[in-house]
Design an enzyme around this catalytic site. Structure first.
Site, PDB file in Angstrom:
ATOM      1  N   HIS A   1      41.937  60.805  85.174  1.00  0.00           N
ATOM      2  CA  HIS A   1      43.081  60.540  86.043  1.00  0.00           C
ATOM      3  C   HIS A   1      44.068  61.698  85.874  1.00  0.00           C
ATOM      4  O   HIS A   1      44.340  62.145  84.757  1.00  0.00           O
ATOM      5  CB  HIS A   1      43.709  59.207  85.635  1.00  0.00           C
TER       6      HIS A   1
ATOM      7  N   CYS B   1      47.202  53.161  87.970  1.00  0.00           N
ATOM      8  CA  CYS B   1      46.452  54.424  88.006  1.00  0.00           C
ATOM      9  C   CYS B   1      45.012  54.261  87.529  1.00  0.00           C
ATOM     10  O   CYS B   1      44.202  55.171  87.697  1.00  0.00           O
ATOM     11  CB  CYS B   1      47.163  55.484  87.179  1.00  0.00           C
TER      12      CYS B   1
ATOM     13  N   ASN C   1      50.406  63.187  90.399  1.00  0.00           N
ATOM     14  CA  ASN C   1      49.699  61.954  90.046  1.00  0.00           C
ATOM     15  C   ASN C   1      49.611  61.063  91.290  1.00  0.00           C
ATOM     16  O   ASN C   1      50.608  60.498  91.719  1.00  0.00           O
ATOM     17  CB  ASN C   1      50.484  61.270  88.911  1.00  0.00           C
TER      18      ASN C   1
HETATM   19  O1  UT7 Z   1      49.436  57.336  85.212  1.00  0.00           O
HETATM   20  C1  UT7 Z   1      50.291  57.301  84.115  1.00  0.00           C
HETATM   21  C2  UT7 Z   1      51.605  57.772  84.601  1.00  0.00           C
HETATM   22  N1  UT7 Z   1      52.537  58.221  83.641  1.00  0.00           N
HETATM   23  C3  UT7 Z   1      52.430  59.329  82.887  1.00  0.00           C
HETATM   24  O2  UT7 Z   1      51.434  59.998  82.811  1.00  0.00           O
HETATM   25  C4  UT7 Z   1      53.678  59.736  82.164  1.00  0.00           C
HETATM   26  C5  UT7 Z   1      53.443  60.195  80.770  1.00  0.00           C
HETATM   27  N2  UT7 Z   1      54.662  60.835  80.262  1.00  0.00           N
HETATM   28  C6  UT7 Z   1      55.004  62.113  80.599  1.00  0.00           C
HETATM   29  O3  UT7 Z   1      54.291  62.758  81.354  1.00  0.00           O
HETATM   30  C7  UT7 Z   1      56.229  62.706  79.979  1.00  0.00           C
HETATM   31  O4  UT7 Z   1      56.796  61.788  79.079  1.00  0.00           O
HETATM   32  C8  UT7 Z   1      57.302  63.143  81.016  1.00  0.00           C
HETATM   33  C9  UT7 Z   1      56.808  64.352  81.796  1.00  0.00           C
HETATM   34  C10 UT7 Z   1      57.638  61.995  81.942  1.00  0.00           C
HETATM   35  C11 UT7 Z   1      58.580  63.579  80.277  1.00  0.00           C
HETATM   36  O5  UT7 Z   1      58.286  64.618  79.376  1.00  0.00           O
HETATM   37  P1  UT7 Z   1      58.854  64.557  77.885  1.00  0.00           P
HETATM   38  O6  UT7 Z   1      58.397  65.797  77.232  1.00  0.00           O
HETATM   39  O7  UT7 Z   1      58.416  63.239  77.295  1.00  0.00           O
HETATM   40  O8  UT7 Z   1      60.408  64.633  78.121  1.00  0.00           O
HETATM   41  P2  UT7 Z   1      61.535  63.578  77.680  1.00  0.00           P
HETATM   42  O9  UT7 Z   1      61.464  62.353  78.505  1.00  0.00           O
HETATM   43  O10 UT7 Z   1      61.506  63.433  76.200  1.00  0.00           O
HETATM   44  O11 UT7 Z   1      62.834  64.366  78.100  1.00  0.00           O
HETATM   45  C12 UT7 Z   1      63.229  65.592  77.435  1.00  0.00           C
HETATM   46  C13 UT7 Z   1      64.502  66.097  78.102  1.00  0.00           C
HETATM   47  C14 UT7 Z   1      65.559  65.031  78.262  1.00  0.00           C
HETATM   48  O12 UT7 Z   1      66.834  65.624  78.027  1.00  0.00           O
HETATM   49  P3  UT7 Z   1      67.567  65.420  76.602  1.00  0.00           P
HETATM   50  O13 UT7 Z   1      67.734  63.938  76.441  1.00  0.00           O
HETATM   51  O14 UT7 Z   1      66.636  66.019  75.599  1.00  0.00           O
HETATM   52  O15 UT7 Z   1      68.843  66.181  76.792  1.00  0.00           O
HETATM   53  C15 UT7 Z   1      65.472  64.658  79.731  1.00  0.00           C
HETATM   54  O16 UT7 Z   1      66.705  64.189  80.253  1.00  0.00           O
HETATM   55  O17 UT7 Z   1      64.213  66.574  79.418  1.00  0.00           O
HETATM   56  C16 UT7 Z   1      65.097  65.964  80.366  1.00  0.00           C
HETATM   57  N3  UT7 Z   1      64.401  65.788  81.632  1.00  0.00           N
HETATM   58  C17 UT7 Z   1      64.365  66.724  82.591  1.00  0.00           C
HETATM   59  N4  UT7 Z   1      64.897  67.936  82.696  1.00  0.00           N
HETATM   60  C18 UT7 Z   1      64.655  68.646  83.822  1.00  0.00           C
HETATM   61  C19 UT7 Z   1      63.651  64.717  82.041  1.00  0.00           C
HETATM   62  N5  UT7 Z   1      63.150  64.942  83.261  1.00  0.00           N
HETATM   63  C20 UT7 Z   1      63.575  66.175  83.634  1.00  0.00           C
HETATM   64  C21 UT7 Z   1      63.369  66.952  84.789  1.00  0.00           C
HETATM   65  N6  UT7 Z   1      63.933  68.184  84.842  1.00  0.00           N
HETATM   66  N7  UT7 Z   1      62.633  66.530  85.841  1.00  0.00           N
END
Ligand code: UT7
Length: 326
Positions: free
Chosen positions: A248, A112, A278
């Site tokens: 980005h 990215c 993204n």
């Molecule tokens: O160019 C660089 C590219 N990458 C990025 O910019 C990614 C940077 N990271 C992020 O944007 C965030 O970490 C995410 C959006 C990917 C995830 O958000 P988060 O607030 O860090 O969520 P998490 O991974 O801690 O997940 C929280 C909960 C989990 O459930 P439990 O374990 O708490 O029960 C996940 O299983 O949310 C759940 N979850 C979802 N629920 C509904 C994860 N993805 C989803 C989804 N829909 N799509």
């Protein structure tokens, strides 16, 4: 003379995939995706559309706005982590199609951060006098490397392309400072592998995009403001001198954290990730293109571009905008 961007174009594939549409692949909700990422829709390339197809259309869009722009181009670079093929390069495919035959062309892969890395390289080649006018494209078909059953990654990415021309511009316009950053220790946090067996800390290889979202998030929140401040310091400027930040487009929470740290009001930040998600190396030139088309960025504005992503890699480019649009 300085070195600056003199033409911009972009292209997004027609197919729109909304958050609700993603419900057919896994359990999720529009509310979850919007609140955690700010993304509402993304564009997805057709089965027979590739990064080169999108890049060609971005160059054609640039030509609609600046019909003479390709005259004198002596290098084509395409920033992409989703090339059509290992070779020929996507840049060579685009160059051939837009009539830039017998012009050197190569790809640059920095995930990215690809586009802002590409600007660093293109600027250096022009500064060294080796090249004079460079067509720099960011083109991605992230949809082709996503695991469409992984709800933690499939919600984030989209396809698209942007193209710019970099060449000499009159002073005081053009690039004022650049930053290139990297940290290979974070390579296993965000990857898509198809050749190597494994990264040191991972088991097996996965050709699909794989990510430790939380760690990448922390890296991004730290890195965007740091890179921006470093670029400002190199130019002897402060945040108060900035008219626009074009980051980005990964996650609205990352952008808001940067705005808070830099004390930048939202009028000074270009955001379009709600519509496109993204688009990796294409996100900055697409955002630039829209900000120019709507008249938001004007001649003389001081614009900061900051890219970050897999590698880990990051880069920033600070410039006084030169607009050659007739
Ligand atoms: O160019 C660089 C590219 N990458 C990025 O910019 C990614 C940077 N990271 C992020 O944007 C965030 O970490 C995410 C959006 C990917 C995830 O958000 P988060 O607030 O860090 O969520 P998490 O991974 O801690 O997940 C929280 C909960 C989990 O459930 P439990 O374990 O708490 O029960 C996940 O299983 O949310 C759940 N979850 C979802 N629920 C509904 C994860 N993805 C989803 C989804 N829909 N799509």
């Amino acid at each position: 003379m300085g070195i600056g961007i003199t033409a911009v174009g972009a292209y997004l594939p027609e197919k729109i995939v909304s958050n609700a549409d993603l419900g057919q692949f896994f359990e999720t909700s529009d509310e979850w995706i919007v609140s955690r990422t700010g993304i509402r829709n993304r564009r997805v390339a057709g089965e027979h559309e590739y990064s080169s197809s999108l890049g060609i259309k971005a160059v054609q869009n640039l030509l609609e706005r600046y019909p003479e722009a390709l005259g004198g181009i002596d290098l084509v670079m395409c920033c992409t982590s989703t090339p059509d093929a290992r070779f020929p390069s996507t840049a060579a495919l685009i160059a051939q199609e837009v009539g830039l035959v017998k012009v050197p062309a190569f790809d640059l892969a920095a995930a990215c951060a690809g586009f802002s890395h590409g600007l660093n390289v293109a600027n250096a080649l022009i500064a060294a006098g080796q090249h004079h006018k460079i067509l720099l494209i960011g083109a991605e078909t992230m949809s082709k490397i996503l695991d469409w059953h992984d709800r933690t990654t499939a919600i984030l990415f989209g396809d698209g392309a942007g193209a710019v021309i970099l060449e000499r511009v009159p002073k005081p316009y053009g690039i004022e400072s650049l930053v290139l950053g990297g940290d290979g220790a974070g390579g296993s946090l965000l990857y898509a592998m198809d050749l190597a067996d494994r990264l040191p800390t991972l088991e097996g290889c996965n050709p699909k995009l794989t990510q430790n979202g939380r760690e990448v998030f922390k890296f991004a929140v730290r890195t965007v403001p740091e890179a921006a401040l470093q670029a400002l310091e190199k130019a002897g400027l402060t945040v108060a001198d900035l008219d626009f930040l074009v980051p980005h487009q990964a996650n609205i929470r990352i952008i808001e954290a940067a705005m808070e740290r830099l004390k930048l009001p939202s009028e000074k930040v270009v955001v379009n990730l709600d519509q496109y998600g993204n688009t990796s190396a294409a996100s900055i030139p697409i955002a630039l293109s829209e900000a120019l088309e709507t008249g938001r960025i004007q001649t003389g504005n001081r614009v900061m571009l900051v890219g970050f992503g897999g590698g880990l890699s990051w880069s920033a480019v600070l410039m006084k905008w030169y607009n050659s649009e007739k």
